[in-house]
Motif scaffolding. Sequence first.
Motif, PDB file in Angstrom:
ATOM      1  N   TYR A  76     -13.932   5.262 -47.760  1.00 13.41           N
ATOM      2  CA  TYR A  76     -12.912   4.195 -47.477  1.00 13.41           C
ATOM      3  C   TYR A  76     -11.651   4.608 -48.458  1.00 13.41           C
ATOM      4  CZ  TYR A  76     -16.379   1.263 -45.319  1.00 13.41           C
ATOM      5  OH  TYR A  76     -17.138   0.709 -44.512  1.00 13.41           O
ATOM      6  N   ILE A  77     -10.483   4.447 -47.798  1.00 18.58           N
ATOM      7  CA  ILE A  77      -9.282   4.605 -48.538  1.00 18.58           C
ATOM      8  C   ILE A  77      -8.541   3.609 -48.346  1.00 18.58           C
ATOM      9  CG2 ILE A  77      -9.277   7.110 -48.349  1.00 18.58           C
ATOM     10  CD1 ILE A  77      -7.159   7.107 -46.213  1.00 18.58           C
ATOM     11  N   VAL A  78      -7.427   3.307 -49.148  1.00 14.55           N
ATOM     12  CA  VAL A  78      -6.250   2.116 -48.800  1.00 14.55           C
ATOM     13  C   VAL A  78      -4.652   3.023 -48.434  1.00 14.55           C
ATOM     14  CG1 VAL A  78      -5.193   0.324 -49.872  1.00 14.55           C
ATOM     15  CG2 VAL A  78      -7.722   0.298 -50.046  1.00 14.55           C
ATOM     16  N   ASP A  79      -4.307   2.698 -47.517  1.00 13.05           N
ATOM     17  CA  ASP A  79      -3.093   3.301 -47.372  1.00 13.05           C
ATOM     18  C   ASP A  79      -2.019   3.045 -48.468  1.00 13.05           C
ATOM     19  OD1 ASP A  79      -1.922   1.193 -46.274  1.00 13.05           O
ATOM     20  OD2 ASP A  79      -1.709   1.799 -44.134  1.00 13.05           O
ATOM     21  N   PRO A  80      -0.805   3.742 -48.352  1.00  8.05           N
ATOM     22  CA  PRO A  80       0.210   3.222 -49.309  1.00  8.05           C
ATOM     23  C   PRO A  80       0.787   1.590 -49.184  1.00  8.05           C
ATOM     24  CG  PRO A  80       0.706   5.563 -48.362  1.00  8.05           C
ATOM     25  CD  PRO A  80      -0.336   4.749 -47.523  1.00  8.05           C
ATOM     26  N   VAL A  81       0.475   1.211 -47.933  1.00 12.03           N
ATOM     27  CA  VAL A  81       0.911  -0.284 -48.046  1.00 12.03           C
ATOM     28  C   VAL A  81      -0.352  -1.201 -47.956  1.00 12.03           C
ATOM     29  CG1 VAL A  81       3.253   0.451 -46.815  1.00 12.03           C
ATOM     30  CG2 VAL A  81       0.884  -0.136 -45.524  1.00 12.03           C
ATOM     31  N   GLY A  82      -1.413  -0.801 -48.289  1.00  8.46           N
ATOM     32  CA  GLY A  82      -2.391  -1.536 -48.606  1.00  8.46           C
ATOM     33  C   GLY A  82      -3.405  -1.981 -47.635  1.00  8.46           C
ATOM     34  N   LEU A  83      -3.262  -1.101 -46.207  1.00  8.72           N
ATOM     35  CA  LEU A  83      -4.031  -1.229 -45.153  1.00  8.72           C
ATOM     36  C   LEU A  83      -5.546  -0.509 -45.538  1.00  8.72           C
ATOM     37  CD1 LEU A  83      -1.634  -1.123 -42.241  1.00  8.72           C
ATOM     38  CD2 LEU A  83      -2.499  -3.377 -43.414  1.00  8.72           C
ATOM     39  N   GLY A  84      -6.563  -1.259 -45.383  1.00 11.02           N
ATOM     40  CA  GLY A  84      -8.011  -0.307 -45.431  1.00 11.02           C
ATOM     41  C   GLY A  84      -8.216   0.522 -44.181  1.00 11.02           C
ATOM     42  N   LEU A  85      -8.612   1.636 -44.469  1.00 13.35           N
ATOM     43  CA  LEU A  85      -9.272   2.656 -43.671  1.00 13.35           C
ATOM     44  C   LEU A  85     -10.655   3.191 -43.816  1.00 13.35           C
ATOM     45  CD1 LEU A  85      -6.022   4.841 -43.189  1.00 13.35           C
ATOM     46  CD2 LEU A  85      -6.972   3.017 -41.375  1.00 13.35           C
ATOM     47  N   GLY A  86     -11.527   3.299 -42.826  1.00 14.84           N
ATOM     48  CA  GLY A  86     -12.882   3.813 -43.052  1.00 14.84           C
ATOM     49  C   GLY A  86     -12.758   5.424 -42.581  1.00 14.84           C
ATOM     50  N   LEU A  87     -13.017   6.423 -43.035  1.00 13.72           N
ATOM     51  CA  LEU A  87     -13.060   7.764 -42.507  1.00 13.72           C
ATOM     52  C   LEU A  87     -14.217   8.001 -42.138  1.00 13.72           C
ATOM     53  CD1 LEU A  87     -10.707   9.410 -45.180  1.00 13.72           C
ATOM     54  CD2 LEU A  87     -10.022   8.537 -42.971  1.00 13.72           C
ATOM     55  N   ILE A  88     -14.592   8.463 -40.953  1.00 14.71           N
ATOM     56  CA  ILE A  88     -16.170   8.862 -40.518  1.00 14.71           C
ATOM     57  C   ILE A  88     -16.052  10.296 -39.987  1.00 14.71           C
ATOM     58  CG2 ILE A  88     -17.680   8.621 -38.797  1.00 14.71           C
ATOM     59  CD1 ILE A  88     -16.712   5.585 -38.593  1.00 14.71           C
ATOM     60  N   GLU A  89     -17.051  11.062 -40.633  1.00 18.29           N
ATOM     61  CA  GLU A  89     -17.111  12.570 -39.987  1.00 18.29           C
ATOM     62  C   GLU A  89     -18.774  12.454 -39.544  1.00 18.29           C
ATOM     63  OE1 GLU A  89     -17.916  16.514 -42.382  1.00 18.29           O
ATOM     64  OE2 GLU A  89     -16.730  15.271 -43.528  1.00 18.29           O
ATOM     65  N   ARG A  90     -18.783  12.996 -38.336  1.00 17.72           N
ATOM     66  CA  ARG A  90     -20.048  13.139 -37.656  1.00 17.72           C
ATOM     67  C   ARG A  90     -20.822  14.396 -38.347  1.00 17.72           C
ATOM     68  NH1 ARG A  90     -20.307   8.161 -35.182  1.00 17.72           N
ATOM     69  NH2 ARG A  90     -18.445   7.799 -33.922  1.00 17.72           N
ATOM     70  N   LYS A  91     -22.241  14.148 -38.427  1.00 17.07           N
ATOM     71  CA  LYS A  91     -22.708  15.393 -38.892  1.00 17.07           C
ATOM     72  C   LYS A  91     -23.170  16.421 -37.588  1.00 17.07           C
ATOM     73  CE  LYS A  91     -25.539  13.210 -42.520  1.00 17.07           C
ATOM     74  NZ  LYS A  91     -26.844  12.844 -42.880  1.00 17.07           N
TER      75      LYS A  91
END
Length: 116
Positions: free
Chosen positions: A101-116
């Motif tokens: 999980y990251i938060v972008d520079p304006v405060g919006l949350g993002l989940g990053l998914i990498e498939r196996k």
Amino acid sequence: MGKLVGFELNSQDPKKAASFYSTVFGWEISEPHWDYQTVTTTKDQQSGINGGIAKGPHDYPHGIRLQLEVDSIEEAITKATANGALVVRDKMEFEEFYLAYIVDPVGLGLGLIERK
């Protein structure tokens, strides 16, 4: 490219949120598993996006996080932090994928998914 593959609704009252979205929009919502309930908004993946409802953690107690599929979480985090994002949860391993999980520079949350 970060393909939008889902969403996560974070709430301090996930039962109430699940009831609302199920009743108002007809979403199918699973029983909780790890304080997370999967949400099916459509059976046709071509016309909609599915996601989940979770009890919001301390790093993102309320709001919606978009889930983006990336080829490499490490590469995405490197680019994101170089452009002002903050990592709020490092790469975690699940049965079929990795998630961070990251938060972008304006405060919006993002989940990053990498498939196996």
